[in-house]
Design a protein around this motif. Structure first.
Motif, PDB file in Angstrom:
ATOM      1  N   MET A 133       0.837  -1.206   0.000  1.00  0.00           N
ATOM      2  CA  MET A 133       0.000   0.000   0.000  1.00  0.00           C
ATOM      3  C   MET A 133       0.867   1.249   0.000  1.00  0.00           C
ATOM      4  N   VAL A 134       1.936   1.208   0.815  1.00  0.00           N
ATOM      5  CA  VAL A 134       2.801   2.381   0.889  1.00  0.00           C
ATOM      6  C   VAL A 134       3.504   2.600  -0.439  1.00  0.00           C
ATOM      7  N   LEU A 135       4.008   1.530  -1.014  1.00  0.00           N
ATOM      8  CA  LEU A 135       4.721   1.663  -2.290  1.00  0.00           C
ATOM      9  C   LEU A 135       3.784   2.189  -3.371  1.00  0.00           C
ATOM     10  N   GLN A 136       2.545   1.625  -3.418  1.00  0.00           N
ATOM     11  CA  GLN A 136       1.578   2.056  -4.430  1.00  0.00           C
ATOM     12  C   GLN A 136       1.237   3.538  -4.225  1.00  0.00           C
ATOM     13  N   MET A 182      18.175 -10.821  -1.366  1.00  0.00           N
ATOM     14  CA  MET A 182      19.052  -9.655  -1.467  1.00  0.00           C
ATOM     15  C   MET A 182      18.569  -8.498  -0.593  1.00  0.00           C
ATOM     16  N   THR A 183      17.273  -8.170  -0.811  1.00  0.00           N
ATOM     17  CA  THR A 183      16.750  -7.025  -0.074  1.00  0.00           C
ATOM     18  C   THR A 183      16.759  -7.307   1.421  1.00  0.00           C
ATOM     19  N   ARG A 203      11.692   0.002   7.419  1.00  0.00           N
ATOM     20  CA  ARG A 203      12.037  -1.301   6.857  1.00  0.00           C
ATOM     21  C   ARG A 203      12.199  -1.194   5.340  1.00  0.00           C
ATOM     22  N   LEU A 204      11.243  -0.475   4.706  1.00  0.00           N
ATOM     23  CA  LEU A 204      11.339  -0.305   3.251  1.00  0.00           C
ATOM     24  C   LEU A 204      12.632   0.416   2.883  1.00  0.00           C
ATOM     25  N   GLU A 205      12.978   1.376   3.712  1.00  0.00           N
ATOM     26  CA  GLU A 205      14.190   2.138   3.446  1.00  0.00           C
ATOM     27  C   GLU A 205      15.421   1.238   3.591  1.00  0.00           C
ATOM     28  N   GLN A 206      15.392   0.434   4.655  1.00  0.00           N
ATOM     29  CA  GLN A 206      16.526  -0.471   4.889  1.00  0.00           C
ATOM     30  C   GLN A 206      16.683  -1.467   3.745  1.00  0.00           C
ATOM     31  N   ARG A 207      15.546  -1.817   3.144  1.00  0.00           N
ATOM     32  CA  ARG A 207      15.630  -2.779   2.054  1.00  0.00           C
ATOM     33  C   ARG A 207      15.924  -2.106   0.720  1.00  0.00           C
ATOM     34  N   GLY A 208      16.020  -0.805   0.745  1.00  0.00           N
ATOM     35  CA  GLY A 208      16.357  -0.081  -0.482  1.00  0.00           C
ATOM     36  C   GLY A 208      15.186   0.059  -1.437  1.00  0.00           C
TER      37      GLY A 208
END
Lengths: 115, 901
Positions: A19-22, B1-2, A60-65
C-alpha cells in the motif's frame, strides 16, 4: 514489547508495504503524514495507521532499499521527511502485485464455487 | 538480497546507537502536528486536538521504541544489557564466580587437553594439496592378528604398478639413523625412508632446492640424497641456504642434501616429526644388507600412502587391493599371507597406520572420560546456580514485576552462566596447554621420543573446540537452574522478602538430581581410573620371564660405522673378553638385540621330520641371535638338552634353542631335542635343536605375552644392524655402566654407544608400557578430579541446605534436640543422595567399564576390588563433605540463629 498484537501486524505487514509503495507511485515523493492521510482517504477511513505501525514500516522499506528518504520542505514551507520509491521498489511492487492478483483470483474462484 | 540489505542496515543501526534519534523524533512530531492542525481545522480546540491525535496515532516514545527495534537488532541490544548485568552480578559475588570458573576450567581443561593431543593425530590435515584424497593402506597380520602391520617393498611395488584406483601410491618407513655433519659427533635422528614418488604423491615441493626427480631412486643403492625438514634445517644447519649440495654422513654413507621441506610439513607420522627424508633405495648405502629389504617379500617394514583418483571411494580402493592381494598370495605362496587390507583416510591412520586401530578408540575412551569430568563440573556449577537462584528470587520477582518476560529473565541468567563458562574456557585453555606440555615432556623423558612442540599442537581447531565446549557447557549448565529460578509466584516471592524461599520442592529436586549425577559420574570415573591405575601397576609388575634386575644393556653398530664382518667379529670377541673380566661382572653376552627390542625379528619355522622337505605349516616365532653366555646372563634357563657352547656360537654350527611354547607347537607331546628345523629368514642347511629354554616375553609386538621364540648362534646374525651387549653384574648399575662403556671405548673411541641402561629402565621406556602408564596417569587424574569436584559439590549443597535451615535447627536445639540428632538431621539428605549416586554410578560403571577392557593389562574390567575401593573412597569423601557443614549446624548457638532469623 507488544507481543499480543504481533499476529495482526504480521498480516498487515506484507500488505502495508504494498500500500505504501503504491501510494508513493500515485502521489510521488511524500511525507509520512501524507501517506497515512491518503490511505485513510482511499479506504474511507477504514484504515487508520498509527505511527508505531507506519514508521517502522517505512524504515524497513528504506533499509531494504525499496524507498529512499530525504528531508525537504512542504508547500507550507515546513521541514518534513519525503519518501520516494526507488527502481528496486517499483520492481518489488510489480512482483508483489502479480502475486497478490493471483492469490485474489484463486480466493475468488474458491468462494464463487457453489457450496 | 533485499532482506540481506535490511540485515546489514540493522546491524549498522545496532552498532551506532543514537545519532539519528533527534531526526526520528522530529519526523514523528511533524506527523502529530499535521494531525493536530487538521483536527483544529475541523473545529476542535487545540488541547482536544492534541489529545485526539495522540490517541489515534500513538505516543512519540512508544513509536520511537518500535523504530529502534526496527532499526537495530533488538537481541543484540538485549545481549549487551544481559552481558552488563551478568558481569556486574558476577563481580558482586567474587567467591561464587571464582569457584564456578575454576570448576569449569578443570572440566573444560580436561576435554581441551585431550583435544589438544588428538588434534594433530586426527584433525589437522596434512599440509599438502587436497589432503582428503590421501589414504593409508595397511594389513592385518593373520598370525598375530593383533596389530595391522607393514608391507614389504616388493609387495608395495606390485600394488603400485597394478592398481588403477590411485593417482599415486607411495611407501615410507620410519627409522632411526646416525647423522654426522661436518665430522661432528654422530647424533641419532628420526628419518623416513621413502619411495621415489613420495613427494609426487603428496604433491609437495621443496621450498629450497628440489625433491627427487623422475627416474631417481629406482634401484638399490640409487639416489644418495636427503631432503631436510624445515625444523632440521633450522636446528641442525642454522637455516643456512648454502646447505643445498652439502654432503652429510648418514651412518657410513655420504649423502647430498638436495632440498628443504615447507615449515609445516613434518612427515606422515602425526605426532612424531621426521627430520630427514631419504630415498628407500639409498638405504642400501646406509645399512649393509638393506638390499634385502627392497627385494625380500618377508621383510615387512613399509607403510603405504596413496592418493585416490577422483571419484574413487575408500571401499572401491579396498576392494581392488583385496583382489590384488589374493593374486599376489597365489603368485608368491612362500611369502606370508595376509588376511585383509585396510584402506583408511590418512588422518585416521596416525601416528602410524599400524597403531591407528588402537589410538582412535583409545582417544575416544579418554575423551569420553574427560567429558565425564566436565559433566561433574557442570553439575557442580549447576547446584551453585540453583542455590544462587534461590538467593536471587527477590531480584527476579522484581524484574518480572517490572515487566520482564520469563523468557527474557531466562536469557539473562543463561547469559550469566555462559559468561562463567567462557571464563572457564579461557582457564581450560591454559590447563590444556599446560597438560599438553606435560605429555610432550613425559614422552621426551620416558620414551626419548621427541613429540611435537605444544605450539604446533594448539591451533584454531583447539580454540574452536574450547569455545564451542564452553558455550555448550554454559547453556546446558545454566538452562535448568534458570528455568527453575524464574518460576515465580510474584506476590509470594516479593512478600516473603526472599528469606523463607529456601526450598521449593522443584528446586530441591533439581539440586538432588544434580548431586546424584555428580556422585554417580565420579563413581564411574573412579572405577575407570582404578582399572587403569591397576593396569599400569600390573604392567610395571609383569614377570617378563627373564632377568631385569642387575642387567645392563648397551648397543653398538660397528657394521653401520664401516667395519666389515670379520673386523666386527673380532671387536665383539675382544670387548666381551674385557667386560667379563671387569670386577663384579657375573656374566656377559652379545645378542642381536635385547628382549622386547624391535628389529627384524619374526619369521616362520618349519620342522623337517625325518624327511628332507619341510612340513607345510610353519610356526610363527620371534627370533634372536645370541652368544653362549646369553641364557645365563638373561636367565632364561635351559630346561632340556643343553645351551650354546663357545664353539657353537663362534663358528657356524647350525644349532638352535627353542622356547617351551615353540617346542610344544612344533612337536606337540614329543621331545624337541635332536629335531631339525629350517627358518625362512635364514637360508641354507637346517638347524638342529639342542635345547629347550623357558618361555619369556621376547617379542616387541606383544609385550604382555610370551609367544614362541627361537635362539640361533650369534654368528648367524644378519649382515647388518647393531648388536647389544648384555651384562649381568653385582655392582650397582650406575657404577658398572661407565666401566663397561669405557671398556668399549678403549677398543674404538669412535664407536657410538646406544640405548644404554639397566634393563628395567629400558623396559620402562617401551612405548606399549609407556602408553599403559600414561593411560593410568591420565585416568588417575581424571578420577581424582571427578572425586574432588563431587566432594566440592556435596559440600556446597549440604552447606547451603544447612544455612537455609539454620532457623529450624535453632528451634529444634532450643527445644532440646541433642547435637547428634541435629547432625543426623542435617546429614540425612546428603547421605541419601550419596548412596543413590554411588549405586547408580556402580551400575553405570559395570556397564561402561567394559569399553575400556581392550586397553587394560592384567585387570578384569569388572574387578570387584577396584569397584570396592572406588566405592569406599567416594563414600568416605562424601561423608566428610556432608559432615563438616552438618557439624557447623549443630554447633551454632540456637539463640543467635533465632535472633538473626
Amino acid at each position: 514489547m507488544p507481543n499480543g498484537d504481533s499476529e495482526r501486524t504480521e498480516v498487515l505487514r506484507g500488505t502495508l508495504d504494498l500500500m505504501v509503495l503504491q501510494t508513493l507511485v500515485s502521489l510521488g515523493p511524500s511525507h509520512g503524514y501524507a501517506i497515512a492521510a491518503r490511505l485513510e482517504q482511499v479506504s474511507d477511513g477504514a484504515l487508520l495507521l498509527n505511527m508505531g505501525t507506519l514508521y517502522p514500516g517505512l524504515m524497513r522499506l528504506e533499509q531494504r532499499g525499496l524507498v529512499r528518504a530525504e528531508w525537504g520542505t512542504t508547500e507550507k514551507n515546513r521541514r518534513a521527511r519525503f519518501y520516494a520509491i526507488t527502481a528496486a521498489g517499483r520492481g518489488h511492487l510489480a512482483a508483489e502485485k502479480r502475486d497478490l492478483d493471483r492469490m485474489v483470483s484463486i480466493i475468488d474462484a474458491l468462494f464463487e464455487e457453489p457450496a | 538480497m533485499t532482506v540481506l540489505r535490511e540485515c546489514w542496515h540493522r546491524l549498522w543501526g545496532a552498532l551506532r546507537r543514537n545519532p539519528a534519534d533527534p531526526d526520528l523524533e522530529r519526523e514523528l512530531r511533524f506527523h502529530l502536528e499535521q494531525a493536530e492542525e487538521e483536527l483544529r481545522a475541523k473545529g476542535h480546540s487545540p488541547a482536544e486536538a492534541a489529545r485526539m491525535a495522540r490517541v489515534r496515532l500513538g505516543g512519540v516514545p512508544q513509536t520511537m521504541e518500535a523504530l529502534r527495534d526496527q532499526r537495530g537488532l533488538p537481541w543484540l541490544d538485549d545481549l549487551r544489557i544481559d552481558l552488563r548485568i551478568g558481569l556486574r552480578g558476577l563481580a558482586r559475588q567474587p567467591g561464587f564466580t571464582a569457584t564456578a570458573v575454576l570448576t569449569l576450567s578443570i572440566g573444560i581443561g580436561a576435554t581441551a587437553a585431550v583435544a589438544t593431543v588428538a588434534n594433530p593425530m586426527f584433525f589437522q590435515p596434512l599440509p599438502v594439496p587436497d589432503p582428503d584424497e590421501l589414504v593409508a593402506i595397511t594389513q592385518l597380520d593373520e598370525h598375530t592378528s593383533v596389530f595391522p602391520h607393514p608391507l614389504s617393498y616388493p609387495e608395495y611395488l606390485d600394488y603400485r604398478e597394478r592398481n588403477d584406483v590411485f593417482e599415486g601410491l607411495a611407501a615410507h618407513a620410519v627409522a632411526e639413523e646416525l647423522l654426522s655433519i661436518e665430522g661432528r659427533a654422530a647424533e641419532r635422528i628420526q628419518i623416513e625412508y621413502v619411495s621415489d614418488n613420495y613427494f609426487d604423491v603428496l604433491q609437495l615441493n621443496a621450498v629450497l632446492g628440489r625433491t627427487f626427480l623422475p627416474g631417481e631412486g629406482r634401484r638399490p643403492g640409487d639416489a644418495p640424497f636427503v631432503v631436510l625438514s624445515h625444523h632440521a634445517w633450522r636446528s641442525r644447519f642454522g637455516g643456512d641456504p648454502a646447505v643445498i649440495g652439502q654432503v652429510v654422513r648418514l651412518g657410513p654413507a655420504n649423502m647430498t642434501v638436495i632440498g628443504i621441506m615447507p615449515e609445516d610439513f613434518i612427515g606422515t607420522y602425526g605426532l612424531v616429526p621426521t627430520e630427514l627424508f631419504v630415498p628407500a633405495t639409498a638405504g642400501a648405502l646406509i645399512e649393509p644388507g638393506w638390499t634385502d629389504l627392497l627385494t625380500d617379500r618377508l621383510e615387512e617394514m613399509f607403510a603405504m600412502t596413496g592418493r585416490l583418483r577422483p571419484g574413487v571411494t575408500l571401499g572401491e580402493a579396498a576392494a581392488q587391493l583385496d583382489v590384488l592381494a589374493d593374486a599376489l598370495a597365489a603368485e608368491h605362496p612362500d611369502a606370508s599371507a595376509h588376511t585383509e587390507l585396510y584402506v583408511i583416510a590418512e588422518r585416521y591412520a596416525r601416528p602410524e597406520p599400524g597403531a591407528a586401530r588402537h589410538t582412535a578408540p583409545l582417544v575416544s575412551v579418554v575423551m569420553g572420560l574427560a567429558s565425564l569430568v566436565l559433566l561433574v563440573a557442570m553439575a557442580n556449577v549447576g547446584t551453585l546456580l540453583v542455590a544462587r537462584g534461590v538467593e536471587r528470587r527477590q531480584e527476579m520477582a522484581l524484574r518480572a514485576g517490572l515487566g520482564a518476560t520469563r523468557r527474557r529473565l531466562v536469557r539473562q541468567l543463561v547469559t550469566e552462566s555462559v559468561l562463567l563458562a567462557l571464563a572457564g574456557g579461557a582457564g581450560g585453555g591454559i590447563v590444556a596447554v599446560w597438560a599438553a606440555d606435560l605429555v610432550v615432556a613425559y614422552f621426551a623423558t620416558a620414551v626419548g621420543l621427541e613429540l611435537l612442540r605444544p605450539d604446533y599442537l594448539v591451533d584454531w581447531r583447539v580454540f574452536g573446540f574450547i569455545a564451542t565446549t564452553a558455550m555448550a557447557a554454559g547453556v546446558l549448565t545454566g538452562l535448568a537452574p534458570a528455568l527453575r529460578s524464574t518460576r515465580i509466584e510474584l506476590p509470594r516471592a516479593i512478600g516473603s522478602g526472599g528469606r523463607s524461599a529456601g526450598g521449593t520442592v522443584s528446586g530441591r529436586r533439581l539440586t538432588n538430581g544434580l548431586v546424584v549425577l555428580q556422585v554417580a559420574v565420579s563413581m564411574l570415573l573412579l572405577v575407570c581410573a582404578g582399572l587403569f591405575v591397576q593396569s599400569g601397576r600390573k604392567a610395571g609388575e609383569i614377570d617378563f620371564g627373564f632377568r631385569t634386575d642387575d642387567l645392563l644393556v648397551l648397543s653398538v653398530d660397528p657394521l653401520g660405522q664401516g667395519y666389515d664382518r670379520e673386523q666386527a667379529r673380532l671387536l665383539y670377541r675382544d670387548i666381551l673378553e674385557d667386560v667379563v673380566a671387569l670386577p663384579g661382572v657375573e656374566s656377559a653376552s652379545w645378542a642381536r638385540r635385547a628382549p622386547l627390542s624391535p628389529g627384524p625379528n619374526r619369521g616362520n619355522v618349519f620342522t623337517l621330520d625325518g624327511g628332507t622337505a619341510p612340513e607345510p605349516d610353519g610356526v610363527r616365532v620371534s627370533l634372536n641371535y645370541v652368544d653362549s653366555g646369553f641364557v645365563d646372563t638373561v636367565d632364561v634357563p635351559v630346561l632340556r638338552g643343553r645351551g650354546f657352547r663357545e664353539e657353537d656360537t663362534a663358528g657356524d654350527r647350525r644349532v638352535a634353542l627353542v622356547s617351551e611354547r615353540a617346542a610344544r607347537q612344533l612337536w606337540p607331546g614329543q621331545d624337541a631335542i635332536g629335531r631339525r628345523i629350517v627358518h625362512d629368514f635364514i637360508g641354507g642347511a637346517p638347524f638342529e635343536v639342542i635345547g629347550v629354554v623357558r618361555d619369556a616375553h621376547m617379542s616387541p609386538t606383544s609385550p604382555f605375552d610370551r609367544p614362541p621364540f627361537v635362539l640361533y648362534p650369534f654368528g648367524f646374525r644378519p649382515p647388518r644392524g647393531r648388536a647389544t651387549l648384555h651384562v649381568h653384574t653385582e655392582e650397582p648399575l650406575s657404577a658398572a655402566l661407565p666401566a663397561v662403556a669405557d671398556t668399549i671405548r678403549r677398543h674404538d673411541p669412535t664407536l657410538a654407544i646406544l640405548d644404554t641402561g639397566g634393563m628395567n629402565d629400558v623396559l620402562r621406556s617401551k612405548p606399549m608400557l609407556v602408553i599403559v602408564r600414561l593411560g593410568a596417569a591420565l585416568m588417575g587424574s581424571f578420577g581424582l578430579l571427578g572425586l574432588l569436584l563431587a566432594a566440592i559439590g556435596l559440600y556446597g549443597v549440604v552447606s547451603h541446605a544447612v544455612a537455609q535451615r539454620k532457623q529450624e535447627f535453632g528451634i529444634r536445639s532450643a527445644l532440646g534436640a541433642t547435637s547428634a540428632a541435629i547432625i543426623r538431621l542435617a546429614l540425612g539428605r546428603g547421605v541419601v543422595l550419596s548412596i543413590l549416586g554411588l549405586a547408580l554410578g556402580a551400575l553405570a560403571a559395570s556397564g561402561l567399564a567394559r569399553l575400556t577392557a581392550g586397553f587394560l593389562v592384567g585387570v578384569n574390567a569388572g574387578d570387584p576390588a577396584v569397584f570396592g575401593v572406588a566405592g569406599l573412597l567416594l563414600a568416605g569423601v562424601a561423608l566428610l563433605a556432608c559432615l563438616v557443614p552438618s557439624r557447623r549446624a549443630a554447633k551454632a548457638d540456637p539463640l543467635a540463629t533465632l535472633r538473626a532469623g
